[in-house]
Design a protein around this motif. Structure first.
Motif, PDB file in Angstrom:
ATOM      1  N   THR A  27       0.814  -1.214   0.000  1.00  4.11           N
ATOM      2  CA  THR A  27       0.000   0.000   0.000  1.00  4.11           C
ATOM      3  C   THR A  27       0.847   1.264   0.000  1.00  4.11           C
ATOM      4  OG1 THR A  27      -1.622   1.231   1.330  1.00  4.11           O
ATOM      5  CG2 THR A  27      -0.080  -0.148   2.518  1.00  4.11           C
ATOM      6  N   ASP A  28       0.246   2.358  -0.488  1.00  2.33           N
ATOM      7  CA  ASP A  28       0.872   3.667  -0.390  1.00  2.33           C
ATOM      8  C   ASP A  28       0.913   4.173   1.047  1.00  2.33           C
ATOM      9  OD1 ASP A  28      -1.895   3.787  -0.443  1.00  2.33           O
ATOM     10  OD2 ASP A  28      -2.000   5.657  -1.577  1.00  2.33           O
ATOM     11  N   TRP A  29       0.176   3.530   1.941  1.00  2.19           N
ATOM     12  CA  TRP A  29       0.158   3.963   3.342  1.00  2.19           C
ATOM     13  C   TRP A  29       1.416   3.564   4.115  1.00  2.19           C
ATOM     14  CZ3 TRP A  29      -5.001   4.296   6.441  1.00  2.19           C
ATOM     15  CH2 TRP A  29      -5.871   5.172   5.790  1.00  2.19           C
ATOM     16  N   VAL A  30       2.404   2.983   3.455  1.00  6.15           N
ATOM     17  CA  VAL A  30       3.704   2.812   4.115  1.00  6.15           C
ATOM     18  C   VAL A  30       4.435   4.152   4.178  1.00  6.15           C
ATOM     19  CG1 VAL A  30       3.946   0.397   3.451  1.00  6.15           C
ATOM     20  CG2 VAL A  30       4.921   2.171   1.983  1.00  6.15           C
ATOM     21  N   PHE A  31       3.883   5.173   3.528  1.00  2.00           N
ATOM     22  CA  PHE A  31       4.469   6.511   3.580  1.00  2.00           C
ATOM     23  C   PHE A  31       3.655   7.416   4.500  1.00  2.00           C
ATOM     24  CE2 PHE A  31       5.799   4.790  -0.573  1.00  2.00           C
ATOM     25  CZ  PHE A  31       7.172   4.842  -0.378  1.00  2.00           C
ATOM     26  N   ASP A  32       4.300   8.481   4.978  1.00  2.00           N
ATOM     27  CA  ASP A  32       3.673   9.311   6.009  1.00  2.00           C
ATOM     28  C   ASP A  32       2.844  10.464   5.471  1.00  2.00           C
ATOM     29  OD1 ASP A  32       5.562  11.117   5.118  1.00  2.00           O
ATOM     30  OD2 ASP A  32       6.647  11.274   7.020  1.00  2.00           O
ATOM     31  N   GLY A  33       2.793  10.615   4.152  1.00  2.00           N
ATOM     32  CA  GLY A  33       1.980  11.672   3.577  1.00  2.00           C
ATOM     33  C   GLY A  33       2.714  12.953   3.282  1.00  2.00           C
ATOM     34  N   THR A  34       4.055  12.952   3.443  1.00  2.00           N
ATOM     35  CA  THR A  34       4.848  14.160   3.181  1.00  2.00           C
ATOM     36  C   THR A  34       5.872  13.940   2.081  1.00  2.00           C
ATOM     37  OG1 THR A  34       6.570  13.604   4.811  1.00  2.00           O
ATOM     38  CG2 THR A  34       4.635  14.815   5.613  1.00  2.00           C
ATOM     39  N   GLN A  35       5.876  12.744   1.463  1.00  2.00           N
ATOM     40  CA  GLN A  35       6.957  12.392   0.548  1.00  2.00           C
ATOM     41  C   GLN A  35       6.544  12.352  -0.918  1.00  2.00           C
ATOM     42  OE1 GLN A  35       7.321   8.793   3.253  1.00  2.00           O
ATOM     43  NE2 GLN A  35       9.422   8.952   2.543  1.00  2.00           N
ATOM     44  N   GLY A  36       5.282  12.670  -1.209  1.00  2.00           N
ATOM     45  CA  GLY A  36       4.788  12.458  -2.548  1.00  2.00           C
ATOM     46  C   GLY A  36       5.435  13.353  -3.600  1.00  2.00           C
ATOM     47  N   PRO A  37       5.596  12.830  -4.849  1.00  2.00           N
ATOM     48  CA  PRO A  37       5.359  11.433  -5.212  1.00  2.00           C
ATOM     49  C   PRO A  37       6.546  10.558  -4.810  1.00  2.00           C
ATOM     50  CG  PRO A  37       6.033  12.679  -7.150  1.00  2.00           C
ATOM     51  CD  PRO A  37       5.943  13.668  -6.024  1.00  2.00           C
ATOM     52  N   ALA A  38       6.259   9.518  -4.037  1.00  2.00           N
ATOM     53  CA  ALA A  38       7.307   8.652  -3.500  1.00  2.00           C
ATOM     54  C   ALA A  38       7.755   7.640  -4.554  1.00  2.00           C
ATOM     55  CB  ALA A  38       6.795   7.915  -2.272  1.00  2.00           C
ATOM     56  N   ALA A  39       9.050   7.526  -4.742  1.00  2.00           N
ATOM     57  CA  ALA A  39       9.608   6.539  -5.667  1.00  2.00           C
ATOM     58  C   ALA A  39       9.605   5.161  -5.019  1.00  2.00           C
ATOM     59  CB  ALA A  39      11.017   6.932  -6.079  1.00  2.00           C
ATOM     60  N   GLU A  40       9.815   4.143  -5.848  1.00  2.00           N
ATOM     61  CA  GLU A  40       9.807   2.773  -5.362  1.00  2.00           C
ATOM     62  C   GLU A  40      10.861   2.526  -4.291  1.00  2.00           C
ATOM     63  OE1 GLU A  40       8.237   2.600  -9.629  1.00  2.00           O
ATOM     64  OE2 GLU A  40       9.630   3.819  -8.442  1.00  2.00           O
TER      65      GLU A  40
END
Length: 316
Positions: free
Chosen positions: A112-125
């Motif tokens: 899921t994209d929810w492994v990120f905290d919401g401040t890194q977008g767009p997050a790379a692989e």
């Protein structure tokens, strides 16, 4: 290819199973806790928390690929019983990783994209994850099991999943704090002439890179066919959009009256009691290069979704 797919009665899992089954030279087997409505799929009743039963089931079927999409989809229960939550996510992934290793099979973990905290977008692989809730922590821990323990392990992240549930006749819920089902919910409501409030708030998942569930399944089949499937893949579209942007695009593609849309915060009883990442947009550059694919635009996702609904006889 022999594919063993968990979670096939869920939204994402039902699409993965259907898309794998539609591929040539692919046989699909699904362990399920409840009956699957598609009689063409090979299924068996199985509790994935029964480690010995899972090992025996995998050994009997001897798959070339295991796609692990089963989740405990109840955030409050996860917090109330963290041992159950850990077993449901990390424990099942450990058992399936070891089973895949014994057979020389590929394991694809649906994440899921929810492994990120919401401040890194767009997050790379390869961006370092930083989850802010228990669901994200459990998915990250499961990802680490696959990347560190499984000899042929792949992580396939999805984001803001849209589409048609292949195992249920109706949309499971009206709107989700994680962005899922939003297009289907809007189509259901506006087709019936009802007003629909698109949530907008700083403490919900407000920006994502939408996935189409069926397209994610097709991408995972491509991953399964790789000589070396190891790594992390982003199985989503090419564009980060807000809820408002997705809602307006849905009205445009489905020829619906956007005047029936309202925009505002969720009701208090709909709010999640735990932290939710705001912007979980993902980059797909590395995935597209490895798979030789072109990520779908948001409009393409919605157009394909409309075609899927039409094939089921649902109003479009």
């Amino acid at each position: 290819m022999r594919a063993y797919i968990t979670g096939a009665t869920g939204f994402v899992g039902s699409n993965i199973a259907s898309e794998f089954a539609a591929m040539p030279d692919t046989d699909v087997h699904c362990p399920v806790r409840s009956e699957h409505p598609d009689p063409s799929l090979s299924t068996e009743p199985l509790d994935l928390l029964d480690d010995e039963a899972v090992r025996a089931s995998v050994e009997r079927y001897r798959p070339d690929v295991i796609v692990h999409s089963m989740i405990l989809n109840d955030h409050d229960r996860m917090y109330a019983d963290r041992h159950l939550a850990w077993r449901s996510y990390v424990g099942t992934t450990e058992v399936l990783s070891d089973a895949a290793n014994r057979l020389g099979a590929t394991l694809i973990l649906v994440s899921t994209d929810w492994v990120f905290d919401g401040t890194q977008g767009p997050a790379a692989e390869d961006a370092p994850p930083n989850p802010i809730n228990l669901y994200g922590v459990l998915k990250l821990a499961s990802e680490m099991v696959v990347t560190q323990r499984c000899e042929r392990g792949a992580v396939a992240r999805v984001s803001g999943v849209q589409g048609h549930h292949r195992a249920r006749p109706t949309t499971p819920r009206a709107q989700d704090r994680g962005y899922g089902y939003l297009a289907a919910s809007i189509v259901d409501a506006l087709t019936a002439g009802q007003r629909f409030t698109v949530w907008e708030a700083p403490d919900i998942n407000s920006v994502a890179t939408p996935s189409l569930a069926s397209e994610a399944g097709r991408l995972m089949h491509t991953i399964a066919a790789l000589d070396d499937p190891r790594g992390t893949f982003h199985c989503c579209g090419s564009e980060a959009v807000t809820r408002r942007e997705l809602a307006l695009a849905t009205c445009d593609v489905f020829d619906l009256d956007a005047g029936l849309l309202d925009f505002g915060p969720p009701d208090d009883d709909a709010m999640m009691r735990h932290a939710v990442p705001y912007d979980t947009s993902l980059s797909t550059d590395r995935t597209a290069a490895r798979l030789g694919t072109t990520p779908l635009t948001t409009r393409q996702i919605l157009e394909l979704f409309r075609e899927e609904r039409a094939r089921t006889g649902a109003p479009t």
